[in-house]
Enzyme design. Structure first.
Site, PDB file in Angstrom:
ATOM      1  CB  ALA A  15       0.955  12.264  -4.927  1.00  0.00           C
ATOM      2  CB  VAL A  16       6.242  12.427  -1.936  1.00  0.00           C
ATOM      3  CG1 VAL A  16       6.784  12.557  -3.349  1.00  0.00           C
ATOM      4  CG2 VAL A  16       6.170  13.801  -1.261  1.00  0.00           C
TER       5      VAL A  16
ATOM      6  N   GLY B 162       1.727   6.103  -4.968  1.00  0.00           N
ATOM      7  CA  GLY B 162       0.857   5.664  -3.893  1.00  0.00           C
ATOM      8  C   GLY B 162      -0.597   5.833  -4.288  1.00  0.00           C
TER       9      GLY B 162
ATOM     10  NE  ARG C 281      -3.181  14.233   3.482  1.00  0.00           N
ATOM     11  CZ  ARG C 281      -3.552  15.371   2.905  1.00  0.00           C
ATOM     12  NH1 ARG C 281      -3.332  15.576   1.619  1.00  0.00           N
ATOM     13  NH2 ARG C 281      -4.141  16.319   3.607  1.00  0.00           N
TER      14      ARG C 281
ATOM     15  CB  ILE D 255      -2.671  10.835  -3.724  1.00  0.00           C
ATOM     16  CG1 ILE D 255      -3.416  10.885  -2.397  1.00  0.00           C
ATOM     17  CG2 ILE D 255      -2.862  12.149  -4.490  1.00  0.00           C
ATOM     18  CD1 ILE D 255      -2.875  11.913  -1.421  1.00  0.00           C
TER      19      ILE D 255
ATOM     20  CD  GLU E  42       7.157   5.002  -5.233  1.00  0.00           C
ATOM     21  OE1 GLU E  42       7.970   5.041  -4.282  1.00  0.00           O
ATOM     22  OE2 GLU E  42       6.049   5.592  -5.218  1.00  0.00           O
TER      23      GLU E  42
ATOM     24  CG  HIS F  56     -24.465 -18.225  -9.521  1.00  0.00           C
ATOM     25  ND1 HIS F  56     -23.190 -18.108 -10.025  1.00  0.00           N
ATOM     26  CD2 HIS F  56     -25.262 -18.604 -10.568  1.00  0.00           C
ATOM     27  CE1 HIS F  56     -23.202 -18.422 -11.314  1.00  0.00           C
ATOM     28  NE2 HIS F  56     -24.447 -18.734 -11.673  1.00  0.00           N
TER      29      HIS F  56
END
Length: 474
Positions: free
Chosen positions: A276-277, A190, A279, A192, A211, A451
């Site tokens: 980091a799964v 993800g 929060r 994090i 993952e 531009h």
């Protein structure tokens, strides 16, 4: 005898401190209570985002990007350096200095706006009584006409990979390594996992990301995710999908990971492990019996569309309520609630909250993905344009990625905008404004874009929705 306030805010992360400042600006006597302890062991304003999240991670991302470019990117510009090195302690020290600067800034803002800062863990009781336990265990009570809960969130810990602060770490630990790990394992691809994995990969670590989901960046548009995955692979990030961690054994020579994937049981040896799964809402111990505030099945405070809990004078904002756990979403909710309390019109449109991942290339989006729109049965049309055809991107030597715009086939109203490429974190705001004002692809196509700029990719993508991009063979 307890002190009474017009507004008490529980939590001093972005949602909380912004709510407190806005309430004070509107003439209300305001206090902000927070239990966050900084790296120096002292109470620190700013919560997770400022202390161990958004700001410090961007500082390290920038430092690591500079070093990576010195090694791999500057030769194309005719710039070379002999035997460059990175001093991790100096890099981390710079990050800490930036954090201190901004926490001090919040302190100054509180003083300027006469917001009372109270350090300690807060528990909401009945009738808007807030009990606060400080670091010494002393209990104090305060009362308020309105209470805004902005308790934030905490990292999810895996039962078989518990944080020890040395070998197995959360996002905070991964910001404070004292040297570049030779082998870094990351659980979760993800925001994090990708950002911090990128930091240490650029500095020389072998980074393997596991993952559990079978698809990469499932929340993003599939076209964007495909480009990002290709670029990350080029950078040396080893991302393994459908890989479910089953064990993490710490030994003298490192950490042995066990995981299962489509091929069966696998193992991996790493020196450091970042988990980091995701929060969860930081609501444990927050609500006393009788407070009347309810939690949902995910531990989040239940609120209505205006962030009201259903209890008179009690509101909740930020990571501890429904919606994306994003600092900017929480901040806007905090402002909206403060204004609602003051009798003004506060509102946050959750459908136009932008998402950003600060990797390289950056990833940003707002609105629905093509898969979501297709699933809803709405007829749509799309247009995309590559940065490789944008003069500014070529001059910067950052040509990977594209801008994709999805519009309603009948009304031309923009339904989603998805970007991967250089500085798209800045470009996405144009799409947010367009969608907030219910604009069309035609509106974006008719606006004059300077531009040469990266924003021309947005202009050309809007033109491409109706197959009339100027610098692309449709």
């Amino acid at each position: 005898m307890s002190e009474n306030y017009d507004v008490i805010v529980i939590g001093a992360g972005p949602a909380g401190y912004v709510a407190a400042i806005r309430a004070a600006q509107l003439g209300m006597k305001t206090a902000c209570i927070d239990s966050f302890i900084g790296k120096d062991g002292k109470p620190a304003l700013g919560g997770t985002c400022l202390n161990v999240g958004c700001i410090p991670s961007k500082a390290l991302l920038d430092s690591s990007r500079q070093f990576h470019n010195l090694l791999h990117g500057f030769e194309a510009h005719g710039i070379s350096a002999k035997s460059p090195s990175i001093d991790v302690a100096t890099m981390v020290g710079r990050k800490d200095k930036i954090v201190k600067q901004f926490t001090g800034g919040i302190t100054a803002l509180f003083k300027a706006n006469k917001v009372t800062a109270i350090a300690g863990f807060a528990t909401l009781k009945a009738n808007r009584v807030v009990s606060v336990k400080d670091a010494d265990g002393k209990q104090s009570e305060y009362t308020a006409t309105n209470v805004i809960i902005a308790a934030g969130s905490v990292p999810i810990e895996l039962p078989f990979a518990k944080f020890d602060g040395k070998h197995i770490v959360d996002n905070a630990g991964a910001l404070d390594f004292n040297e570049v790990p030779k082998r870094l394992g990351v659980i979760g691809a993800g925001v994090i996992g990708l950002e911090l994995g990128s930091v240490w990969r650029r500095l020389g670590a072998e980074v393997t990301i596991l993952e559990a989901l079978p698809d990469f960046l499932a929340a993003a548009d599939a076209d964007v995710a495909k480009v990002a995955a290709r670029e990350f692979k080029k950078q040396g990030l080893d991302i393994r999908l459908g890989a479910k961690l089953t064990k993490a054994d710490v030994g003298k020579k490192g950490i042995t990971l066990g995981y299962s994937d489509a091929k069966g049981e696998q193992s991996l040896e790493v020196d450091k492990l970042l988990v980091a799964v995701g929060r969860r809402a930081a609501t444990v111990g927050l609500l006393a019996e009788g407070s009347g505030v309810k939690l949902d099945d995910r531990g989040r405070v239940e609120v209505d569309q205006h962030n009201w809990t259903g209890v008179e004078g009690v509101w909740a904002v930020g990571d501890c309520v429904r919606g994306p756990m994003l600092a900017h979403k929480g901040s806007e909710e905090g402002i909206a609630v403060a204004e609602l309390i003051a009798g003004k019109a506060g509102h946050v449109n959750l459908d136009t909250v932008p998402w950003v991942i600060y990797t390289e290339p950056e990833i940003a989006w707002v609105g629905q993905t093509e898969a979501q729109i297709k699933g809803s049965g709405v007829a749509y049309k799309t247009g995309s344009f590559p940065f490789a055809a944008i003069g500014r991107a070529v001059a910067m030597n950052e040509t990977a990625g594209h801008v994709k715009i999805i519009a309603d086939a009948e009304t031309d109203r923009v339904l989603g905008v998805h970007m991967v490429g250089p500085l798209v974190s800045e470009l996405i705001s144009e799409a947010v404004v367009t969608m907030e004002f219910k604009g069309s692809a035609e509106d974006l196509a008719r606006i004059v874009h300077a531009h040469p700029t990266l924003s021309e990719a947005v202009h050309e993508a809007a033109l491409a929705v109706d197959k009339r991009a100027i610098h692309k063979a449709n």
